[in-house]
Every structure is written in C-alpha cells, then in structure tokens.
Design a protein around this motif. Structure first.
Motif, PDB file in Angstrom:
ATOM      1  N   THR A   1      23.728-107.295  -5.889  1.00  0.00           N
ATOM      2  CA  THR A   1      24.522-108.268  -5.156  1.00  0.00           C
ATOM      3  C   THR A   1      23.731-109.554  -5.015  1.00  0.00           C
ATOM      4  OG1 THR A   1      25.939-108.537  -3.222  1.00  0.00           O
ATOM      5  CG2 THR A   1      23.794-107.598  -2.816  1.00  0.00           C
ATOM      6  N   ASP A   2      24.387-110.664  -5.275  1.00  0.00           N
ATOM      7  CA  ASP A   2      23.696-111.942  -5.232  1.00  0.00           C
ATOM      8  C   ASP A   2      24.692-113.036  -4.883  1.00  0.00           C
ATOM      9  OD1 ASP A   2      21.262-113.206  -5.347  1.00  0.00           O
ATOM     10  OD2 ASP A   2      20.829-112.487  -7.359  1.00  0.00           O
ATOM     11  N   ALA A   3      24.246-113.980  -4.077  1.00  0.00           N
ATOM     12  CA  ALA A   3      25.120-115.071  -3.650  1.00  0.00           C
ATOM     13  C   ALA A   3      24.628-116.384  -4.237  1.00  0.00           C
ATOM     14  CB  ALA A   3      25.115-115.157  -2.122  1.00  0.00           C
TER      15      ALA A   3
ATOM     16  N   VAL B   1      24.823-120.346  -3.170  1.00  0.00           N
ATOM     17  CA  VAL B   1      25.144-121.155  -2.005  1.00  0.00           C
ATOM     18  C   VAL B   1      24.981-122.632  -2.357  1.00  0.00           C
ATOM     19  CG1 VAL B   1      24.501-121.671   0.401  1.00  0.00           C
ATOM     20  CG2 VAL B   1      24.306-119.326  -0.474  1.00  0.00           C
TER      21      VAL B   1
ATOM     22  N   HIS C   1      21.570-123.178  -4.289  1.00  0.00           N
ATOM     23  CA  HIS C   1      21.566-122.768  -5.697  1.00  0.00           C
ATOM     24  C   HIS C   1      22.272-123.737  -6.621  1.00  0.00           C
ATOM     25  CE1 HIS C   1      21.246-119.016  -3.334  1.00  0.00           C
ATOM     26  NE2 HIS C   1      20.295-118.772  -4.185  1.00  0.00           N
TER      27      HIS C   1
ATOM     28  N   VAL D   1      34.247-110.019  -5.475  1.00  0.00           N
ATOM     29  CA  VAL D   1      33.941-111.438  -5.292  1.00  0.00           C
ATOM     30  C   VAL D   1      34.327-111.882  -3.890  1.00  0.00           C
ATOM     31  CG1 VAL D   1      34.409-113.775  -6.110  1.00  0.00           C
ATOM     32  CG2 VAL D   1      34.502-111.852  -7.712  1.00  0.00           C
ATOM     33  N   SER D   2      33.373-112.416  -3.167  1.00  0.00           N
ATOM     34  CA  SER D   2      33.641-112.892  -1.821  1.00  0.00           C
ATOM     35  C   SER D   2      33.374-114.393  -1.795  1.00  0.00           C
ATOM     36  CB  SER D   2      32.683-112.140  -0.887  1.00  0.00           C
ATOM     37  OG  SER D   2      32.982-112.392   0.434  1.00  0.00           O
TER      38      SER D   2
ATOM     39  N   ASP E   1      29.700-114.898  -3.223  1.00  0.00           N
ATOM     40  CA  ASP E   1      28.844-113.725  -3.173  1.00  0.00           C
ATOM     41  C   ASP E   1      29.490-112.648  -4.026  1.00  0.00           C
ATOM     42  OD1 ASP E   1      26.750-112.171  -2.338  1.00  0.00           O
ATOM     43  OD2 ASP E   1      27.862-111.354  -0.644  1.00  0.00           O
TER      44      ASP E   1
ATOM     45  N   THR F   1      29.160-108.746  -5.916  1.00  0.00           N
ATOM     46  CA  THR F   1      28.504-107.464  -6.133  1.00  0.00           C
ATOM     47  C   THR F   1      28.989-106.954  -7.480  1.00  0.00           C
ATOM     48  OG1 THR F   1      28.395-106.964  -3.783  1.00  0.00           O
ATOM     49  CG2 THR F   1      28.218-105.099  -5.294  1.00  0.00           C
TER      50      THR F   1
ATOM     51  N   ALA G   1      15.837-117.822  -0.684  1.00  0.00           N
ATOM     52  CA  ALA G   1      16.919-116.958  -1.151  1.00  0.00           C
ATOM     53  C   ALA G   1      16.249-115.797  -1.851  1.00  0.00           C
ATOM     54  CB  ALA G   1      17.831-117.698  -2.120  1.00  0.00           C
TER      55      ALA G   1
ATOM     56  N   PRO H   1      16.229-111.490  -2.859  1.00  0.00           N
ATOM     57  CA  PRO H   1      16.885-110.188  -2.841  1.00  0.00           C
ATOM     58  C   PRO H   1      16.111-109.236  -1.937  1.00  0.00           C
ATOM     59  CG  PRO H   1      15.628-110.476  -4.860  1.00  0.00           C
ATOM     60  CD  PRO H   1      15.486-111.748  -4.084  1.00  0.00           C
TER      61      PRO H   1
END
Lengths: 344, 344
Positions: free
Chosen positions: B58-60, B62, B66, B101-102, B147, B149, B341, B343
C-alpha cells in the motif's frame, strides 16, 4: 533522533518518520504462521486459507469529513478508522485477517496523539485478530487522513451480499439505531463529554463495534439472504439493499429499535425515529431473513447474546422504500444524508 | 445531477460524488471470473489462485510531497499512484491482480482533471491486467491524495525478498539511474515541458514503468537472491537491501548506468553519478545474483529485451555501503534523500 529523548508534546515532524515507523512496528503482535514476509520488505506476503474466498474493502476517515479533532480523542480516531472497514467485512459474513494502514499526518500532530491513534487502532486489531501487515506514513499540509484496506476470508457458500433479498423476506437490524447521531449531538454541545465517554451514546459514536460475530454467524448458518452495514444510516442502507436486490422494502416506524437515552436526547419518540432513519455511523447490520429460516436466526441470536436483533419490516415486490408510521401513514424514505464520501 | 450536463471545467463538488463513482465504474473492465462479488457491495470477494501466496502493498501519493500539480499532468498523477505500488509487487516477483483506490479530492478539482487522473490510472491497470475492485472518494480541504493497495500472487519458492543477498553475490540494476531526478529538474525549470513530455527524462519522471516482467522472471527462474525497487533512490535501496540481508555492498561508480541526456543535463559524468546515487523515483529494480546463476540472468535478460541489466557491484561481508570512484577513492554511500513518507 531516538524517540526516548522526545517529550509527548513533541510533534511528529520533530520525531521524524523513522521514529513513528519504529513505534508502530514495535507494537505489532508476532507474525502469525500464515504471514510469510512481514512488514519491512517491498510488500508483505501471506498465505490465504484453503478453500475460502478473500474479501477486501477500503475506507478512509478524513478529519473534517468523518471526525472532528475537537471532540474525537486520538484513540477513537484510530479505532474508528479500522472499525469502519471491519464493519464492511462483517456485512459480507467474513472473518477479518489482515489490514494495511496509510496515514497522512499534519506535521503539528503531537507524538502523544500519534501514539494514541496507533493504540486505539491496534487495540481493536488485536481484539479482532487482525494483523497489520503494511502501510505508510506521509506528511500532509491538509487534514489528518487514515486510509485502511482490510482483508478477510469467507467460504464460498457463506458470502452475504446485498443482492439476495426477495419479496416476503423479513427485514432485521442489530442493536439500536441513531445512537451515534445522538452521541455526536451531545459531543457538539459539550466537547468535554468525549474525555469521560460521558454517555453510552457518546461511546457508540466514538467507538463503534463492528458486528463481526453476527455477520459471520448469519453467513455460516445461512440465516440471512442479504446484508449491509449501516455506515451511512438506515435510509441509505434500505435503498442500497433494495436496489441491489431489485426489490422494495416497507418498514414499521413503531418497530425501530431506539435507545432510551436517544429518545430522551431528541425529546420525543417520533423525532428519535426520524433521526434513527436518517442518521449514520451506527455500524449495525441490516439484513433480510427468509420466513422459513427464523429458526436459524434464533440460533444466531443466542450466539450473539447481548446484541438485540429486531424485525423492522418486510421485503416487497414494488421498488419503493416506505416507512409506515404509528398512525398508519405510509411515507417514502428519503435517500438519507449524503456526505461527500462514497465507496466505489 | 447527470454528468452529461456538466462542462469539463465544472468542479467535482458540482458534479457530486455519485457522478464520480459512476464515471469510474463505467470504465472498469468486465469482472474477471475470479472476481465473485464486484464493486458495489460492502466489500469485494475474490478467489485467490491455487497454490500461490498473496502479496500486498500500500502506498499513497500526496500532492506537495510526491508530486506538484503545477507540472504533473492529471493522467501522470493517476499513473504514478498505481505504478509505485506495482513497482513494489515487481520487487517481490509477484504478478499483480487487483487493487483498491482511495482518493481524497479538493472540491475545486475540475471534472476534466478528475477524469484524466482516472484515465491515467486505468490505462496502466488495463495494460498490467490489474482489476480495480474497490475504493472510495472523499472530499478534502487539503492536498490531493491517492492511496492504493495492490495485491498480486507469487509461488512460494519464487518470492523475492530483500534478505537473500550473501557475500560474493553480484549487484545489478535495471535501466538507467537518476533519469527521474533529471526529468524533475527539467520540469521545475520549465513546467510547460510536461505537456509535450518534452524529453525522455521528463517522461521517465511522469510515467515510471513498473518492472513487473523483470521481477517475475527473476523470481520464476530463481535468478536473483534478493531484490528491492528503487523508489527512494539507489543509496536508500542499497542500505535497505544490505541491512535486510545482514551484509554490505560495494559499488563501482564507473559502472553505474546513466542516461546520456541526464549526463548532459547535469553537465558532467561525476555529477550525473552523484545524482543517480541520491535521486529517487526511478522505480528500477536493484537485485543480487549468485555468481553461478549468471546464465539464468542471461535468459532473463533475453525475456526483458530492451531493458538493460547492469552489474554495478558486489555484496561484501562487512556491513558497509561503499562506492568506489573512478580514481580508486572509496567513499561511504549516504542514506540518500529522505522525504517524509515511509513505508511501515
């Protein structure tokens, strides 16, 4: 900078991301045997249980949309972030297993509040046997966001969807409705109520309990024909379930389970019912039962002792969602409150 | 309000969340046979492939951390959000399968930009055979956050971790290093360069290509002993891999693969190497190979035709990460750039 040197008032920006990550990793339960590669690699690797399906859901809680830091204690933020996802798994009849956690944090957040958020989240994770297997932390110039993806498992024949309701099935809900909305009202009037979890309603708003056991038993015993969780309120839940099943629903206002404290808070039974229909954040399950399966439901009820299951209406053929008032008046149920936060 | 009535300049707040959700759902590929319950229920249900392990990351991304919306086109934001996650799956040797996907969206985002973000994301998803099975959209008063996953699968014996490097193994990287950092430099100097993807370096920054085939082949043929993706740069990757494996690494500055355009951009070979070591966002794979497995690596190289694999150094016993310069000078490699940022 080692976190040992930091006071609880230090901000997370001072602590640095490594200290935050160390803090979380140190609090994780030992790796279960199904977790082949734990946090710390590019991704986690796990073995799914044999002969089951995987169930996945993702939901974010956003400061200012889903909670107000003025009256939501950090531990409750962490609890809710996981609870809303587990509630979705409960509605599918799934047993939760693992989750990933993605946090966007304002740099001014104190280390103490960060730790309390993590504590609240991990306390619920441990109690529900959910292992956090990954995630990430990012700084944000905006509101605090916690985004969680939760995965569980369920046998193929025990999946509960929203689509199985048929005319003649009975409509049930668990627990009492509208508690969270009343608790939120109390908190808005008196933010200090949060600290003491002053009332049962406040506690219901701050720390919703995902109905995992109920969902699993409804699926396992094939007692329910359809289910949905009431994250967005009864009105929304009824509409979603009716649409997915291609049916309508008719509910009885007098049957709606409302907490005595909520009735007192709203000042009248009618108002309490109105709020119970529209209000969200209850995280109870709405489900339908074939009339010939009421015996199975009794068995489920015994297994979730303490959680009331109430018959509130009937599935009908006509694609309408109506409420029948005490005086016999029939009224369409509106779509409920829509905040700008929707699942796909 | 139906989206048909809206101009592309309309904001997502005007369009409403339902229109956004409809837009995404309408663009999803048909449900694969392993997807038992698709988006639209409380959670998605899927069947994992038999006899494989599941891999989850999982990675966002922002805004402001980013990417910068000034010079990152919406389609590139969507592409990158998924690519960074697929890159993690690649580094484990996994075959990607599904993702959730969020999105937290500023209400002022235009409908057109929203659609371009979704297009960029779904184009990569389709090409890599990743099915989006869930997600959610929330309004935010802060920066745009996506975000994701991602879940893939891998056979038990083919999992690539960071922990398998042993003294004497050769260290390899794919592609060229530092391209993205040079591309970012070009974009900062000339934001208009984004529109035309003016240079190869800019394209490398905006639309990194996850090295899925390489990772899968390295695992499948058991050609690599350890692997990691270079999301945070070579320096960070070397340190992470060395620490996880309990070894050290020594790399040869003269061997580092640097793009001719990057060398020109930085003005000298030495500077280009320095930037290649420190710079992130390359999303190449760093991996180690047993000297007796070089034949297998040759076979892998033929299968990923067009992607250069370069021998850049050796795993050593001493727990240090050193670079040997052209003049024979040995220097410790710093920890690299750390943005806030990380993990878990």
């Amino acid at each position: 900078m080692p976190s040992e040197e930091l006071t609880p008032e230090a901000t997370i920006a001072t602590a640095g991301e490594h200290a935050l990550i160390r803090h979380i990793r140190a609090r994780l339960t030992p790796a279960p045997d199904w977790l082949i590669v734990d946090v710390g690699d590019d991704a986690a690797v796990y073995e799914p249980p044999r002969n089951t399906l995987e169930v996945i859901t993702t939901d974010a809680v956003v400061e200012g949309v889903h909670f107000d830091r003025q009256f939501t204690p950090p531990s409750a933020i962490g609890h809710r972030a996981l609870a809303v996802n587990l509630s979705d798994l409960a509605a599918m009849g799934a047993e939760p297993r693992l989750a990933t956690v993605s946090m966007a944090l304002p740099p001014t957040l104190t280390l103490q509040h960060f730790e309390e958020i993590v504590d609240g989240l991990l306390a619920l994770a441990e109690r529900t046997r959910v292992r956090i297997v990954g995630g990430n932390i990012t700084a944000t110039s905006g509101p605090l966001v916690i985004d969680i993806t939760a995965i569980g498992s369920v046998s193929r024949r025990r999946v509960l969807t929203r689509a199985g309701a048929r005319p003649g099935h009975y409509v049930f809900v668990s627990g009492t409705l509208g508690d969270a909305r009343a608790g939120l009202g109390q908190l808005r009037e008196n933010p200090a109520a949060a600290a003491s979890r002053a009332s049962e309603l406040v506690a219901r708003y701050l720390q919703p309990e995902p109905r995992l056991r109920l969902g699993q038993q409804l699926g396992r015993r094939q007692a329910a024909t359809a289910a949905i969780d009431l994250s967005d309120g009864l009105a929304d839940g009824l509409h979603q379930l009716a649409t997915a099943s291609g049916v309508g629903v008719e509910i009885d206002a007098a049957a709606l389970p409302v907490h005595d404290d909520a009735r007192r808070y709203w000042g009248s039974a009618d108002r309490a019912v109105q709020e119970a229909v529209a209000g969200g954040d209850d995280y109870e399950l709405l489900f339908t039962v074939h009339p010939r399966r009421l015996g199975r439901l009794k068995a489920v009820e015994r297994l979730v002792a303490g959680l009331k299951l109430t018959h509130i209406g009937t599935v009908i053929r006509s694609a309408t969602v109506d409420i029948i008032h005490r005086d016999g008046r029939r009224q369409p149920v509106g779509a409920g409150y829509e905040h700008f936060a929707r699942p796909l």
